[in-house]
Design a protein around this motif. Structure first.
Motif: not given
Length: 339
Positions: A150, A209, A146-147, A127, A143, A214, A114
């Motif tokens: 995302f 996310f 995974q940016w 977002p 997290a 995602l 997140s």
């Protein structure tokens, strides 16, 4: 038989018994992704309630420094098993498929990745509200890893977003003081830590996310493949013990939080109970897990995850779902049902 002879036989038997060693236990060095907090209760209850011992295991559980760093710890053999982000594992194996590490049990069926911000700083649950903001990012955080994925899934314009590298210890204090507008992290950790730093709950916004396009898996149990090949029964026993430990943590979150506090007395029982309940409800005891049992994955979903990560993480296409996750060590589904 004379008394002397009987006595001699008895002494001989006792001597043989004394010379026979106790059943050897298999040592397992295990690394968590993070420090001892509520969501780690399942691991600790497996130890405290004797489930590891029942399986003939002597498990050492160490804290970690982020769910990405657990991967090389296991791959290098510094630890036999660990708890880390399966998406980062996909990237790790894609870069070098020869690395001897694989996932063998899913813990976070729904990931906790997140971005958590403050409404008073202009960050909402949309977002798009992150555009134009400064985001604090601990480099080893799962997290943050995974940016890129995302950004693509949520169609975020990053041209005017500033990413500031920060350490875990200052993550929530910096957001509380307004030095950054939002931070990357696991939702249940960041939110409760912000409350502890005096941020009002109604000022906290969580962008999860998984709720914004995602659809990935989260943290899983990792094993060094060499260790697993040499100790398959130990790996199976470890996973069987964990299934019991996590079932106990779901059934009695306060007892789970208490197990955490025995390792870290500086924590608050109410806070860690709530943190564990958040993890249980959102990430661990999902509808899929209730129906199919704890710990397994849907290989089609995992394959879709790899395809989704392909572009955003610049994957070379060197790894398949079957090479990332090995279900062979899991106990039967009926032994993995959560209450």
């Amino acid at each position: 038989m004379t008394g002397a002879k009987a006595k001699g036989i008895a002494l001989a038997v006792i001597g043989c018994m004394a010379a026979t060693p106790a059943m050897a236990q298999t040592d397992i060095r295990f690394t968590l992704d993070w420090r001892f907090e509520g969501p780690a209760a399942g691991f600790l209850l497996a130890e405290d309630n004797g489930y590891f011992e029942e399986e003939g295991l002597n498990v050492t559980i160490d804290t970690g420094n982020g769910s990405v760093e657990a991967i090389p710890r296991v791959a290098t053999g510094a630890y036999d098993m660990g708890f880390g982000d399966i998406n980062s594992l996909i990237k790790f194996l894609d870069e070098d498929p020869s690395q001897p590490v694989e996932a063998v049990m899913m813990i976070y069926d729904k990931p906790v990745f997140s971005v958590v911000g403050r409404k008073s700083l202009g960050v909402t649950e949309d977002p798009a509200s992150l555009e134009g903001k400064t985001l604090g990012a601990p480099p080893p955080d799962g997290a943050f890893a995974q940016w890129p994925a995302f950004v693509e899934a949520a169609d975020i314009d990053t041209s005017d977003i500033t990413i500031e590298n920060i350490g875990f210890p200052v993550r929530e204090p910096m957001l509380a003081s307004g030095d950054v507008d939002a931070v990357f992290g696991f939702s249940f950790s960041v939110v409760l830590n912000l409350l502890a730093n005096g941020v009002p709950e109604d000022d906290i916004s969580t962008i999860l996310f998984a709720d914004n396009g995602l659809d990935l898996y989260g943290n899983a149990i990792l094993v060094n493949e060499t260790f697993a090949e040499e100790n398959p029964d130990a790996v199976e026993g470890f996973l069987r013990a964990l299934a019991k430990g996590f079932a106990d943590a779901v059934a009695d979150p306060e007892a789970g939080a208490q197990a955490v506090l025995t390792r870290n007395e500086t924590l608050n029982l109410e806070t860690e109970t709530r943190r564990l309940e958040m993890a249980n409800e959102t990430n661990i005891r999902t509808p899929y897990v209730v129906e199919n049992g704890f710990g397994d994955v849907d290989m089609a979903r995992l394959s879709d995850s790899i395809e989704m990560l392909g572009t955003s993480m610049d994957l070379e296409g060197n790894v398949t779902a079957e090479e990332v996750f090995n279900p062979d060590y899991l106990p039967p589904a009926e032994e993995r049902m959560l209450p």
